[in-house]
Design a protein around this motif. Structure first.
Motif, PDB file in Angstrom:
ATOM      1  N   UNK A 137      25.225  25.467  29.371  1.00  0.00           N
ATOM      2  CA  UNK A 137      26.661  25.238  29.546  1.00  0.00           C
ATOM      3  C   UNK A 137      27.425  26.457  29.035  1.00  0.00           C
ATOM      4  N   UNK A 138      28.459  26.842  29.767  1.00  0.00           N
ATOM      5  CA  UNK A 138      29.315  27.936  29.326  1.00  0.00           C
ATOM      6  C   UNK A 138      30.566  27.386  28.655  1.00  0.00           C
ATOM      7  N   UNK A 139      30.878  27.902  27.466  1.00  0.00           N
ATOM      8  CA  UNK A 139      32.078  27.499  26.727  1.00  0.00           C
ATOM      9  C   UNK A 139      32.868  28.765  26.388  1.00  0.00           C
ATOM     10  N   UNK A 140      33.972  28.971  27.086  1.00  0.00           N
ATOM     11  CA  UNK A 140      34.780  30.172  26.849  1.00  0.00           C
ATOM     12  C   UNK A 140      36.078  29.810  26.136  1.00  0.00           C
ATOM     13  N   UNK A 141      36.514  30.703  25.247  1.00  0.00           N
ATOM     14  CA  UNK A 141      37.751  30.473  24.504  1.00  0.00           C
ATOM     15  C   UNK A 141      38.971  31.001  25.255  1.00  0.00           C
ATOM     16  N   UNK A 142      38.738  31.856  26.252  1.00  0.00           N
ATOM     17  CA  UNK A 142      39.840  32.389  27.048  1.00  0.00           C
ATOM     18  C   UNK A 142      39.448  32.375  28.515  1.00  0.00           C
ATOM     19  N   UNK A 143      40.439  32.479  29.384  1.00  0.00           N
ATOM     20  CA  UNK A 143      40.200  32.360  30.819  1.00  0.00           C
ATOM     21  C   UNK A 143      39.810  33.697  31.436  1.00  0.00           C
ATOM     22  N   UNK A 144      38.676  33.696  32.128  1.00  0.00           N
ATOM     23  CA  UNK A 144      38.218  34.862  32.873  1.00  0.00           C
ATOM     24  C   UNK A 144      38.782  34.731  34.278  1.00  0.00           C
ATOM     25  N   UNK A 145      39.888  35.425  34.529  1.00  0.00           N
ATOM     26  CA  UNK A 145      40.600  35.253  35.788  1.00  0.00           C
ATOM     27  C   UNK A 145      39.809  35.817  36.959  1.00  0.00           C
ATOM     28  N   UNK A 146      39.715  35.032  38.007  1.00  0.00           N
ATOM     29  CA  UNK A 146      38.998  35.422  39.215  1.00  0.00           C
ATOM     30  C   UNK A 146      40.014  35.613  40.337  1.00  0.00           C
ATOM     31  N   UNK A 147      40.081  36.831  40.856  1.00  0.00           N
ATOM     32  CA  UNK A 147      41.092  37.139  41.851  1.00  0.00           C
ATOM     33  C   UNK A 147      42.476  36.976  41.250  1.00  0.00           C
TER      34      UNK A 147
END
Length: 233
Positions: A137-147
């Protein structure tokens, strides 16, 4: 490396990601009620005179009691250059060396970062899950914007969420683990579905932190090990 070498390497990595993409397993290999052990994985970097170094830390805990079972790490010089969208190739070698040290048969691994929430669905959580054949599972603290796709902020209530939908496909989920606190970004890695990943992430949050315990502990450990490694030089 020269710019041309970097471009060639990026092309090679993207081709590999597209091939790996076909191996993603969206079915649950485990179910929350049968999970006994989970692990958190995180990496941290620093610079030294001879170049860039990194540490990968893995913290294994009991899913029910939340007690730490074991902690392992590997630290070494980074040999792969940073290429946007291809970070997993930089981190996989270090992760695998640390994972080899883990003695526990871990049911689910939580990565501090993304999995399916990636332009080619190949964040570290997914890439690693395919390689080791485990639920991740991936848990990110910030948003990796796509496009140019942004996310919709969920309601302020605990466990409220919104899905990140790009071109009609759900890439990940914005999850509010505590009332009125900053949300986290959940995405599947491999061998798990998004609802189960969300359920497990919520179950591993305490009143002390809005980040699930496994990645929170791994994050803390990376800072401790990085400090110790830097001071030992």
């Amino acid at each position: 490396m020269t710019e041309e070498q970097n471009r060639n390497l990026e092309t090679e990595y993207i081709e590999k990601q597209l091939k790996l993409q076909k191996q993603i397993d969206f079915a649950n290999a485990v179910h929350p009620e049968s999970v006994k052990t989970v692990a958190g994985v995180d990496l941290a970097y620093w610079k030294e005179d001879d170049g860039e170094h990194a540490v990968c830390c893995i913290v294994v805990i009991d899913f029910l009691t939340k007690e730490i079972i074991e902690k392992k790490y590997v630290s070494e010089k980074v040999k792969v250059p940073y290429i946007p969208g291809c970070l997993a190739f930089r981190e996989i070698p270090l992760f695998l060396k640390a994972y080899e040290k883990v003695e526990t048969d871990v049911d689910v691994l939580f990565f501090d970062g993304n999995g399916y929430l990636h332009p080619r669905h190949m964040g570290l959580a997914t890439h690693a899950g395919i390689v080791i054949g485990k639920s991740t599972i991936g848990i990110a603290k910030s948003y990796f914007k796509i496009g140019d796709i942004d996310f919709t902020m969920p309601e302020l209530e605990q466990n409220s969420f919104t899905d990140i939908i790009i071109s009609g496909e759900v890439y990940g989920r914005v999850l509010r683990t505590h009332k009125a606190v900053k949300p986290i970004f959940v995405s599947i890695g491999n061998k798990i579905d998004l609802d189960t990943a969300t359920q497990m992430a919520s179950a591993l949050v305490t009143k002390d932190s809005h980040i699930p315990i496994p990645t929170r502990l791994a994050d803390i450990m990376t800072h401790e090990v990085r400090k110790a490694e830097k001071n030992s030089v």
